[in-house]
Design a protein around this motif. Structure first.
Motif, PDB file in Angstrom:
ATOM      1  N   LEU A   3       8.110 102.536 -55.544  1.00 23.65           N
ATOM      2  CA  LEU A   3       7.804 102.620 -54.095  1.00 23.65           C
ATOM      3  C   LEU A   3       6.489 101.404 -53.936  1.00 23.65           C
ATOM      4  CD1 LEU A   3       7.642 106.382 -53.437  1.00 23.65           C
ATOM      5  CD2 LEU A   3       9.060 104.793 -52.404  1.00 23.65           C
ATOM      6  N   ALA A   4       5.427 101.476 -55.170  1.00 21.10           N
ATOM      7  CA  ALA A   4       4.322 100.933 -55.058  1.00 21.10           C
ATOM      8  C   ALA A   4       4.773  99.285 -55.151  1.00 21.10           C
ATOM      9  CB  ALA A   4       3.291 101.227 -56.331  1.00 21.10           C
ATOM     10  N   PRO A   5       5.462  98.933 -56.032  1.00 25.30           N
ATOM     11  CA  PRO A   5       5.789  97.233 -55.897  1.00 25.30           C
ATOM     12  C   PRO A   5       6.413  97.039 -54.539  1.00 25.30           C
ATOM     13  CG  PRO A   5       7.084  98.324 -57.535  1.00 25.30           C
ATOM     14  CD  PRO A   5       6.246  99.496 -57.142  1.00 25.30           C
ATOM     15  N   ALA A   6       7.277  97.953 -54.239  1.00 29.76           N
ATOM     16  CA  ALA A   6       8.058  97.460 -52.767  1.00 29.76           C
ATOM     17  C   ALA A   6       6.987  97.267 -51.616  1.00 29.76           C
ATOM     18  CB  ALA A   6       9.043  98.286 -52.262  1.00 29.76           C
ATOM     19  N   ARG A   7       6.145  98.231 -51.550  1.00 24.15           N
ATOM     20  CA  ARG A   7       5.170  98.147 -50.625  1.00 24.15           C
ATOM     21  C   ARG A   7       4.130  97.083 -50.455  1.00 24.15           C
ATOM     22  NH1 ARG A   7       4.008 104.757 -50.914  1.00 24.15           N
ATOM     23  NH2 ARG A   7       5.747 105.098 -49.626  1.00 24.15           N
ATOM     24  N   ARG A   8       3.827  96.513 -51.848  1.00 23.17           N
ATOM     25  CA  ARG A   8       2.974  95.312 -52.059  1.00 23.17           C
ATOM     26  C   ARG A   8       3.612  93.982 -51.606  1.00 23.17           C
ATOM     27  NH1 ARG A   8       1.415  97.997 -57.136  1.00 23.17           N
ATOM     28  NH2 ARG A   8       3.050  96.847 -57.907  1.00 23.17           N
ATOM     29  N   ALA A   9       5.015  94.155 -52.052  1.00 25.14           N
ATOM     30  CA  ALA A   9       5.949  92.920 -51.669  1.00 25.14           C
ATOM     31  C   ALA A   9       5.912  92.724 -49.946  1.00 25.14           C
ATOM     32  CB  ALA A   9       7.212  93.042 -52.029  1.00 25.14           C
ATOM     33  N   TRP A  10       5.936  93.733 -49.275  1.00 23.02           N
ATOM     34  CA  TRP A  10       6.286  93.902 -47.687  1.00 23.02           C
ATOM     35  C   TRP A  10       5.068  93.558 -47.443  1.00 23.02           C
ATOM     36  CZ3 TRP A  10       9.910  94.348 -43.920  1.00 23.02           C
ATOM     37  CH2 TRP A  10      10.805  94.588 -44.536  1.00 23.02           C
ATOM     38  N   MET A  11       3.773  93.885 -47.783  1.00 25.20           N
ATOM     39  CA  MET A  11       2.511  93.219 -47.000  1.00 25.20           C
ATOM     40  C   MET A  11       2.193  92.089 -47.475  1.00 25.20           C
ATOM     41  SD  MET A  11      -0.081  96.785 -47.937  1.00 25.20           S
ATOM     42  CE  MET A  11       0.348  96.824 -49.736  1.00 25.20           C
ATOM     43  N   GLN A  12       2.674  91.518 -48.527  1.00 23.30           N
ATOM     44  CA  GLN A  12       2.501  89.968 -48.979  1.00 23.30           C
ATOM     45  C   GLN A  12       3.568  89.336 -47.846  1.00 23.30           C
ATOM     46  OE1 GLN A  12       3.586  89.585 -53.074  1.00 23.30           O
ATOM     47  NE2 GLN A  12       1.742  90.744 -53.827  1.00 23.30           N
ATOM     48  N   GLN A  13       4.499  89.800 -47.329  1.00 17.91           N
ATOM     49  CA  GLN A  13       5.360  88.992 -46.339  1.00 17.91           C
ATOM     50  C   GLN A  13       4.525  88.981 -44.938  1.00 17.91           C
ATOM     51  OE1 GLN A  13       8.267  87.516 -46.622  1.00 17.91           O
ATOM     52  NE2 GLN A  13       8.273  87.892 -48.855  1.00 17.91           N
ATOM     53  N   GLY A  14       3.457  89.718 -44.769  1.00 23.50           N
ATOM     54  CA  GLY A  14       2.789  89.560 -43.527  1.00 23.50           C
ATOM     55  C   GLY A  14       3.410  90.290 -42.259  1.00 23.50           C
ATOM     56  N   ARG A  15       4.460  91.267 -42.862  1.00 27.20           N
ATOM     57  CA  ARG A  15       5.242  92.129 -41.763  1.00 27.20           C
ATOM     58  C   ARG A  15       4.662  93.569 -41.716  1.00 27.20           C
ATOM     59  NH1 ARG A  15      10.347  89.595 -40.883  1.00 27.20           N
ATOM     60  NH2 ARG A  15      10.714  87.717 -42.539  1.00 27.20           N
ATOM     61  N   TRP A  16       5.219  94.245 -40.465  1.00 28.05           N
ATOM     62  CA  TRP A  16       5.056  95.675 -40.496  1.00 28.05           C
ATOM     63  C   TRP A  16       5.787  96.261 -41.575  1.00 28.05           C
ATOM     64  CZ3 TRP A  16       1.530  98.650 -37.744  1.00 28.05           C
ATOM     65  CH2 TRP A  16       0.857  97.862 -36.721  1.00 28.05           C
ATOM     66  N   LEU A  17       5.067  97.253 -42.330  1.00 24.29           N
ATOM     67  CA  LEU A  17       5.958  97.837 -43.369  1.00 24.29           C
ATOM     68  C   LEU A  17       6.975  98.846 -42.862  1.00 24.29           C
ATOM     69  CD1 LEU A  17       3.820  96.993 -45.430  1.00 24.29           C
ATOM     70  CD2 LEU A  17       3.940  99.253 -46.367  1.00 24.29           C
ATOM     71  N   PRO A  18       8.171  98.749 -43.353  1.00 27.22           N
ATOM     72  CA  PRO A  18       9.081  99.911 -42.879  1.00 27.22           C
ATOM     73  C   PRO A  18       8.732 101.386 -43.650  1.00 27.22           C
ATOM     74  CG  PRO A  18      10.019  98.719 -44.564  1.00 27.22           C
ATOM     75  CD  PRO A  18       8.857  98.048 -44.102  1.00 27.22           C
ATOM     76  N   ARG A  77      11.888  89.306 -53.079  1.00 25.73           N
ATOM     77  CA  ARG A  77      13.490  89.071 -52.578  1.00 25.73           C
ATOM     78  C   ARG A  77      13.811  90.053 -51.572  1.00 25.73           C
ATOM     79  NH1 ARG A  77      16.506  84.700 -51.472  1.00 25.73           N
ATOM     80  NH2 ARG A  77      18.806  85.128 -52.117  1.00 25.73           N
ATOM     81  N   VAL A  78      13.509  91.257 -52.106  1.00 28.56           N
ATOM     82  CA  VAL A  78      13.884  92.476 -51.370  1.00 28.56           C
ATOM     83  C   VAL A  78      13.479  92.320 -49.849  1.00 28.56           C
ATOM     84  CG1 VAL A  78      13.852  95.046 -51.073  1.00 28.56           C
ATOM     85  CG2 VAL A  78      14.445  93.938 -53.341  1.00 28.56           C
ATOM     86  N   ALA A  79      11.894  92.381 -49.837  1.00 31.52           N
ATOM     87  CA  ALA A  79      11.452  92.087 -48.704  1.00 31.52           C
ATOM     88  C   ALA A  79      11.759  91.000 -47.695  1.00 31.52           C
ATOM     89  CB  ALA A  79       9.853  92.018 -48.955  1.00 31.52           C
ATOM     90  N   GLU A  80      12.022  89.729 -48.401  1.00 35.97           N
ATOM     91  CA  GLU A  80      12.392  88.618 -47.524  1.00 35.97           C
ATOM     92  C   GLU A  80      13.699  88.720 -46.897  1.00 35.97           C
ATOM     93  OE1 GLU A  80      13.675  84.001 -48.570  1.00 35.97           O
ATOM     94  OE2 GLU A  80      12.395  85.202 -50.002  1.00 35.97           O
ATOM     95  N   GLN A  81      14.622  89.294 -47.891  1.00 37.16           N
ATOM     96  CA  GLN A  81      16.022  89.435 -47.206  1.00 37.16           C
ATOM     97  C   GLN A  81      16.139  90.685 -46.118  1.00 37.16           C
ATOM     98  OE1 GLN A  81      17.373  86.693 -47.868  1.00 37.16           O
ATOM     99  NE2 GLN A  81      19.026  87.160 -49.326  1.00 37.16           N
ATOM    100  N   ALA A  82      15.645  91.609 -46.525  1.00 37.62           N
ATOM    101  CA  ALA A  82      15.423  92.694 -45.434  1.00 37.62           C
ATOM    102  C   ALA A  82      14.852  92.420 -44.370  1.00 37.62           C
ATOM    103  CB  ALA A  82      15.042  94.067 -46.123  1.00 37.62           C
ATOM    104  N   GLY A  83      13.646  91.663 -44.220  1.00 36.29           N
ATOM    105  CA  GLY A  83      12.928  91.108 -43.166  1.00 36.29           C
ATOM    106  C   GLY A  83      13.784  90.345 -42.387  1.00 36.29           C
ATOM    107  N   ARG A  84      14.404  89.145 -43.057  1.00 32.91           N
ATOM    108  CA  ARG A  84      15.196  88.553 -42.266  1.00 32.91           C
ATOM    109  C   ARG A  84      16.223  89.033 -41.559  1.00 32.91           C
ATOM    110  NH1 ARG A  84      17.644  83.671 -45.588  1.00 32.91           N
ATOM    111  NH2 ARG A  84      15.483  83.593 -46.308  1.00 32.91           N
ATOM    112  N   TRP A  85      16.959  89.909 -42.093  1.00 33.39           N
ATOM    113  CA  TRP A  85      18.322  90.833 -41.461  1.00 33.39           C
ATOM    114  C   TRP A  85      17.570  91.540 -40.376  1.00 33.39           C
ATOM    115  CZ3 TRP A  85      18.953  96.306 -41.287  1.00 33.39           C
ATOM    116  CH2 TRP A  85      20.253  96.533 -40.781  1.00 33.39           C
TER     117      TRP A  85
END
Length: 885
Positions: free
Chosen positions: A61-76, A32-40
């Motif tokens: 840090l680890a769960p947040a980075r995994r979630a961003w990678m699963q979104q298929g986006r560039w990691l912040p 949810r964090v990765a989705e909302q931040a990526g949409r914004w």
């Protein structure tokens, strides 16, 4: 966009605040964090790879980075404020007298600052403990103020210090506290070096994104405001859930009510094991009470559960610290013999012991206990074996080199000496092999050097301490340092504080100690009142309470949550935490199911009672070679006690550090009166008695002996009055401390012929009619002694003494002399002591012959002797069945 809202901050600037759905569990919240931040970011045309995402804790840090990678986006850039600041630039070095946030070093700096204050030095002279407390409060307040300043943008700090000066001057709880608070404020404000996180305010990413959980982070909020002022897009993702507005509950939410501490620990361990058995791993074990947690951890480790501890413990409680402190305590001039033996047993002396006979140390300790030595100076070399003597001399020589020199030295000199001492003892390797050994050596600067020009170097070189002060600094340093043990590769259970459990994808969470202490706010600095904290923007009492409630509410994102608490503390009922009451009401208002009753997975095991009968023993052919009056009295009191104490020769090992008690006072009086009567001459009695008392008191601990010595003047007057009346009646002192032996059945054909009676008579007087008076000194009450002689055949001690004197060629009389009865010196006569002696020998002969032939020696289990018998655990008196009583 769903849930998006714009909040105006600081006039024209704006920070986007986006609440996250409270229904998402910890396992899905990061998506949810990765989705909302990526949409914004997408809606504003911003590149995620150039953005910065700030998280509350490093564990996120680890769960947040995994979630961003699963979104298929560039990691912040996913960081915490501290990890990002550390990556961008090194931290500034604290210079002399600046705050280091090292409690022990800052305490030395605080003392140096207070040395310039006359009112503080007056307190130091009047009350050293109050001064040390003032130093602790000064350090606590200064560190808190400097942390608060560092959480603001550099441009706002001057305004913060100005406001703080006005606020502190307005707060006047007391002149002393107000003065301390102003010193703390000026000390913190004088530190003009940039904070480690100041570099963050100059960073210009494409966007700032901050995840808020457990309440607002002042530093993160300051970064967002600064970004908005500079036109950098800023987003605050709010993951906080108000406990009173809960709309989601774990699939398994249960509460266990326990009877006491041990039941709570066992239920907590059982709950963890049940979750693991159900496949809910890893399990978070929330650290509320460190004592309780140690017990739970011990129970889990017995079952082979792998634990990772994120809370750790202070270095002062580590095995390495215990061994080092045993070494330093033995280096004191006032070190006891017990402390020296503890040193010789410790790891720092392992290499010394390795070169010698392994029995050298046990033999040395046994000899010390046998001879009653209390101090290292009392050890007599002539009595030591070669190996024991070698061990003793090696350790004493090493310590002597450390203690030689001026009484006060610089802290650096003390540390250099300690390094040399460890090298002489070859102790570095044994210490490093212990848990926290490396951390201890680093914390004490024993394997590294402080940076040149740093506050640490300045205080080490310029602080003068005596040995006691050095020991206190070591203790304070170790108390302030935390040690985190290495975690296993596959940790099944993670021990963590309540705040750090937020938003982590645990399989289950177990929270023991959900009683009134849960949710209670920790105390703030003593010099900063709650009103002052609110005015300065520091965490207030209410804010700290709310932060605890927010952290607790985050636990509801877990799939399974077990809450355990005690219902009683001793005899008093123990209430549940107010957070549990708020949770129950919120669940009810939301129409959700309440907390389930925990189902105890422990299997009950029935143990059949095994009643114990009265103990008895047989020892045919084991009549002792000699008997004393106390051994004979033991036989008459309880045959089983005689069997254990005399025949098996069981006894408690004497304590080296035992405090002086009434028996030591009695021994002192015995020795004093013997010397007095042996040395009486032309010198006045009162003067001689006082002189001898002072000489004998030198061998005893002055502080412990003071209560007994203070009553001596009254005793001396009473005793000399009694002695004058005694001698006026014609009695004269003849001998004292006489050792006597007797073979009552010396006939070679008698089965008991070899047996010898032995005794030591306190005093023998010759009376006017030529008879001998046997006197036994006692420090008990006269009433007890009168009870003993009320039935003369039942009294053992004087009867044995009379038997030992039956060949003296004179009539015998005997008495106990009560020396410290409240009514004065009291003589308690034993009537017809010679007849009692004959009866005793006759009865003793029959008992010993029966014992020789295998007669049982039963435990009587009654009378006053049983209540104080050291063999009570051996005969199992407290476990006897009713039939055996």
């Amino acid at each position: 966009m769903d849930g998006l809202r714009e909040a105006e901050r600081d006039g024209a600037s704006s920070v986007t605040c986006l609440p996250l759905d409270a229904r998402h569990g910890a396992a899905t919240i990061w998506s949810r964090v990765a989705e909302q931040a990526g949409r914004w970011l997408t809606e504003r045309g911003l590149q995620s790879r150039d953005a910065v995402l700030i998280l509350p804790f490093a564990q996120h840090l680890a769960p947040a980075r995994r979630a961003w990678m699963q979104q298929g986006r560039w990691l912040p850039r996913v960081e915490t404020t501290h990890s990002l600041a550390s990556a961008l630039a090194p931290s500034g070095l604290a210079e002399a007298l600046q705050i280091t946030f090292d409690a022990a070093i800052d305490a030395l700096s605080a003392k140096a600052l207070l040395a310039q204050q006359s009112w503080a030095q007056a307190l130091r002279r009047q009350d050293g403990r109050a001064f040390d407390l003032a130093v602790d409060r000064l350090v606590e307040a200064a560190q808190q103020l400097l942390r608060a300043a560092h959480q603001r943008a550099p441009q706002q700090r001057e305004a913060f210090w100005a406001e703080a000066r006005i606020a502190v001057q307005a707060e006047t709880p007391g002149r002393f506290e107000s003065a301390l608070a102003q010193v703390a404020l000026e000390w913190a404000a004088s530190d003009a070096r940039p904070a480690a996180t100041d570099v963050l305010f100059d960073l210009r990413p494409s966007a700032w994104i901050v995840l808020q959980a457990g309440g607002a982070d002042p530093l993160a909020q300051a970064l967002l405001r600064r970004a908005a002022e500079r036109g950098i897009p800023a987003l605050a993702l709010i993951a906080d859930v108000a406990l009173d507005e809960v709309a989601h509950a774990p699939a398994l939410l249960e509460q266990a009510l326990c009877e006491d501490f041990e039941d709570l620990a066992q239920c907590s361990a059982a709950s963890v094991l049940a979750h693991l058995h159900a496949g809910r791993a890893p399990v978070a074990l929330i650290a509320q009470d460190r004592v309780l947690l140690r017990r739970v951890r011990a129970l889990l480790e017995r079952r082979g559960v792998g634990l990772a501890d994120e809370t750790g413990w202070t270095l002062a409680t580590s095995p390495a610290a215990a061994h080092l402190m045993s070494l330093l305590r033995a280096c004191s001039a006032q070190a006891s013999l017990d402390e020296w033996l503890a040193l010789l047993k410790s790891e720092p002396c392992r290499q010394l012991r390795g070169h010698l006979d392994e029995q050298a140390l046990p033999a040395l300790e046994a000899l010390c206990r046998k001879r009653g030595w209390r101090t290292p100076q009392s050890v007599r070399f002539d009595d030591l074996s070669e190996a024991s003597l070698s061990l003793w001399r090696l350790a004493r020589s090493a310590v002597r080199q450390f203690t030689e020199g001026p009484a006060e030295r610089s802290l650096q000199d003390w540390l250099d000496g300690l390094k040399q001492l460890l090298q002489r003892l070859q102790a570095d390797e044994p210490l490093l092999a212990l848990d926290a050994g490396q951390a201890l050596l680093d914390a004490l600067w024993l394997q590294r050097q402080p940076w040149p020009g740093s506050a640490h170097e300045h205080m080490l070189l310029n602080t003068e301490l005596d040995h006691a002060g050095f020991l206190a600094w070591i203790d304070q340093t170790l108390e302030a340092q935390q040690y985190l043990p290495p975690a296993p590769d596959q940790a099944q259970v993670i021990v963590t504080p309540l705040a750090r459990a937020m938003l982590r994808p645990f399989g289950a969470i177990v929270l023991p100690g959900a009683d009134a202490q849960l949710g209670a706010a920790t105390a703030g600095p003593a010099l900063i009142s709650d009103r002052l904290a609110t005015r300065l923007g520091l965490p207030s009492l209410q804010q700290r309470r709310e932060a605890s409630a927010l952290a607790f509410a985050q636990l509801l994102r877990a799939d399974a949550l077990t809450l355990l608490r005690c219902t009683r503390q001793g005899s008093e009922p123990l209430a549940a935490s107010p957070l549990l009451d708020r949770l129950s009401m919120a669940l009810q208002q939301a129409g959700l199911a309440g907390m389930q009753v925990w189902s105890d997975p422990r299997a009950a095991t029935e143990i059949a009672p095994r009643p114990q009968g009265r103990a008895a023993a047989q020892a045919p052919g084991r009549v002792p070679a000699s008997l004393s009056a106390s051994a004979i009295e033991s036989l008459r009191d309880c045959p089983y006690q005689f069997f254990a104490r005399v025949q098996l020769k069981l006894q408690d090992s004497p304590e080296l550090e035992a405090e002086l008690d009434k028996s030591d006072y009695g021994s002192w009086l015995h020795a004093l009166l013997h010397r007095f009567h042996e040395q009486r001459g032309e010198q006045p009695d009162a003067e001689l008695l006082t002189k001898l008392a002072d000489e004998l008191a030198k061998d005893l601990a002055p502080a412990e002996f003071l209560p007994y010595r203070s009553s001596f003047d009254r005793f001396a007057v009473r005793y000399l009055e009694w002695l004058a009346a005694h001698e006026a009646a014609g009695a004269q002192y003849e001998a004292g401390e006489q050792s006597r032996e007797l073979q009552p059945w010396a006939d070679a054909s008698h089965a008991l012929a070899p047996l010898v009676l032995r005794g030591r008579l306190d005093r023998i007087d010759r009376q006017a009619d030529g008879s001998l008076l046997l006197i036994d000194y006692k420090t008990g009450s006269a009433a007890r002694l009168k009870e003993k002689v009320a039935r003369p055949p039942e009294d053992t001690q004087l009867a044995v003494y009379a038997a030992l004197m039956r060949d003296a060629g004179a009539m015998l009389q005997a008495q106990y002399l009560a020396l410290d009865d409240s009514s004065g010196i009291v003589a308690v006569n034993h009537a017809e002591v010679e007849q009692s002696a004959a009866l005793l020998l006759n009865g003793l002969e029959q008992d010993l012959l029966a014992m020789e032939q295998g007669a049982p020696l039963p435990a009587l289990g009654e009378g006053r002797a049983c209540g104080f018998c050291e063999m009570r655990g051996l005969c199992r008196r407290d476990d006897w069945s009713e039939e055996a009583l």
